[in-house]
Design a protein around this motif. Sequence first.
Motif, mmCIF file in Angstrom:
data_model
loop_
_atom_site.group_PDB
_atom_site.id
_atom_site.type_symbol
_atom_site.label_atom_id
_atom_site.label_comp_id
_atom_site.label_asym_id
_atom_site.label_seq_id
_atom_site.Cartn_x
_atom_site.Cartn_y
_atom_site.Cartn_z
ATOM 1 N N ASN A 27 0.965 -1.330 0.001
ATOM 2 C CA ASN A 27 0.057 -0.044 -0.020
ATOM 3 C C ASN A 27 0.978 1.285 0.033
ATOM 4 O O ASN A 27 2.038 1.145 -0.015
ATOM 5 N N ASP A 28 0.417 2.479 0.046
ATOM 6 C CA ASP A 28 0.956 3.631 -0.058
ATOM 7 C C ASP A 28 2.120 3.736 0.924
ATOM 8 O O ASP A 28 3.160 4.249 0.945
ATOM 9 N N GLU A 29 1.756 3.486 2.250
ATOM 10 C CA GLU A 29 2.376 3.689 3.390
ATOM 11 C C GLU A 29 3.827 2.701 3.317
ATOM 12 O O GLU A 29 4.887 2.968 3.618
ATOM 13 N N GLU A 30 3.419 1.443 3.083
ATOM 14 C CA GLU A 30 4.284 0.321 2.973
ATOM 15 C C GLU A 30 5.304 0.735 1.776
ATOM 16 O O GLU A 30 6.467 0.422 1.963
ATOM 17 N N LEU A 31 4.986 1.162 0.446
ATOM 18 C CA LEU A 31 5.870 1.714 -0.427
ATOM 19 C C LEU A 31 6.720 2.611 0.109
ATOM 20 O O LEU A 31 8.160 2.670 -0.712
ATOM 21 N N LYS A 32 6.315 3.615 0.781
ATOM 22 C CA LYS A 32 7.260 4.644 1.244
ATOM 23 C C LYS A 32 8.456 4.163 2.243
ATOM 24 O O LYS A 32 9.416 4.289 1.996
ATOM 25 N N ALA A 33 7.822 3.086 2.925
ATOM 26 C CA ALA A 33 8.862 2.165 3.710
ATOM 27 C C ALA A 33 9.879 1.657 2.831
ATOM 28 O O ALA A 33 11.111 1.354 3.271
ATOM 29 N N PHE A 34 9.247 0.813 1.990
ATOM 30 C CA PHE A 34 10.115 0.007 1.228
ATOM 31 C C PHE A 34 11.100 0.855 0.560
ATOM 32 O O PHE A 34 12.437 0.518 0.226
ATOM 33 N N LYS A 35 10.815 2.257 -0.048
ATOM 34 C CA LYS A 35 11.747 2.917 -0.769
ATOM 35 C C LYS A 35 12.778 3.473 0.249
ATOM 36 O O LYS A 35 14.024 3.775 -0.334
ATOM 37 N N LYS A 36 12.894 3.309 1.428
ATOM 38 C CA LYS A 36 13.808 3.825 2.282
ATOM 39 C C LYS A 36 14.822 2.600 2.730
ATOM 40 O O LYS A 36 15.674 2.896 3.256
ATOM 41 N N LEU A 37 14.635 1.471 2.212
ATOM 42 C CA LEU A 37 15.538 0.450 2.282
ATOM 43 C C LEU A 37 16.820 0.726 1.515
ATOM 44 O O LEU A 37 16.943 1.327 0.724
ATOM 45 N N GLU A 38 17.849 0.320 2.074
ATOM 46 C CA GLU A 38 19.246 0.637 1.775
ATOM 47 C C GLU A 38 19.522 -0.067 0.505
ATOM 48 O O GLU A 38 20.491 0.469 -0.479
ATOM 49 N N ASP A 39 18.905 -1.012 0.127
ATOM 50 C CA ASP A 39 19.068 -1.909 -1.167
ATOM 51 C C ASP A 39 18.013 -1.755 -2.165
ATOM 52 O O ASP A 39 17.691 -2.466 -2.972
#
Length: 298
Positions: free
Chosen positions: A16-28
């Motif tokens: 979802n939108d919130e999870e996508l934002k969190a995923f984009k912050k992953l180092e890889d």
Amino acid sequence: MERETLISKWLDNNLNDEELKAFKKLEDYDDLVKLDRNLKGFKAESFDPAVELESVLSSIRSKKQTSVHWLKPFMKIAAILAICFSLYYYTTTLDTTITTAFAQKTTIELPDNSSVSLNAKSLLIFNKKDWKKERDVELEGEAFFKVSKGSSFNVITKTGTVTVYGTQFNVKQRDTYFEVICYEGIVGVTYNSQLTKLKAGDSFLIIDGKLIVTEKENSATPSWLNNESQFKSLPYSEVLAEFERQYGVSIVAENIDENQLFTGSFSHKNIDIALKSITLPLHIKYSKTNNTITLKRD
């Protein structure tokens, strides 16, 4: 949210939108996205990267972890491996697409040793994986088929479908033109849900939605295979369209009735000789400017 869950849901296209934002912050994040671009447009029928990743992660969770720093690179490798395996399965289901450009012809051998010769500006699509189950090809343009004996063989076009079991035939499908000529064996042509069977020498021709009665075909193969286009009482517009395909030019017809019927031929080897072949019989003059040919009444 845990990192492994984010990756798993990303592989399953379920963020979802919130999870996508969190995923984009992953180092890889950048590495994973680069691999994901290579998979766009593919569909796997028997392999689920998310399931495979979950299996790997479950195995990891069953063991005692002593360092978060050790887990991160392992998870990265697991995700990459899952994507690579899915890519392998995706590519085995891809269709094979063959196209020809203006003034180009080519011959293709199908998985059962049947052969297809494509005329200029044509497209052929088939699937190697499903070939033993369904000998189906999609055609846009014109092609001559030599079909090996076996299960039903279907040529699917936007206008109609041609079905055979082992024969030689030519199919031409353009915007308002659909023609099938049987050279050997028996061909079934399905048009508007009606089946017409053709024997050697028979033709099936539709122009602007109308069935046209044609003469018996006496040639062993279509003329275009020998670099010549032949016409028997066909609209002049079809002659000009074929000329454009064979020579890669644009034709402008000024004050000329393109519905008039033309019988004759032109060669694919010499444009000047070919122009005379389609203009002199109708008393038409022509001029050439770069890649454009203008036709006028004599």
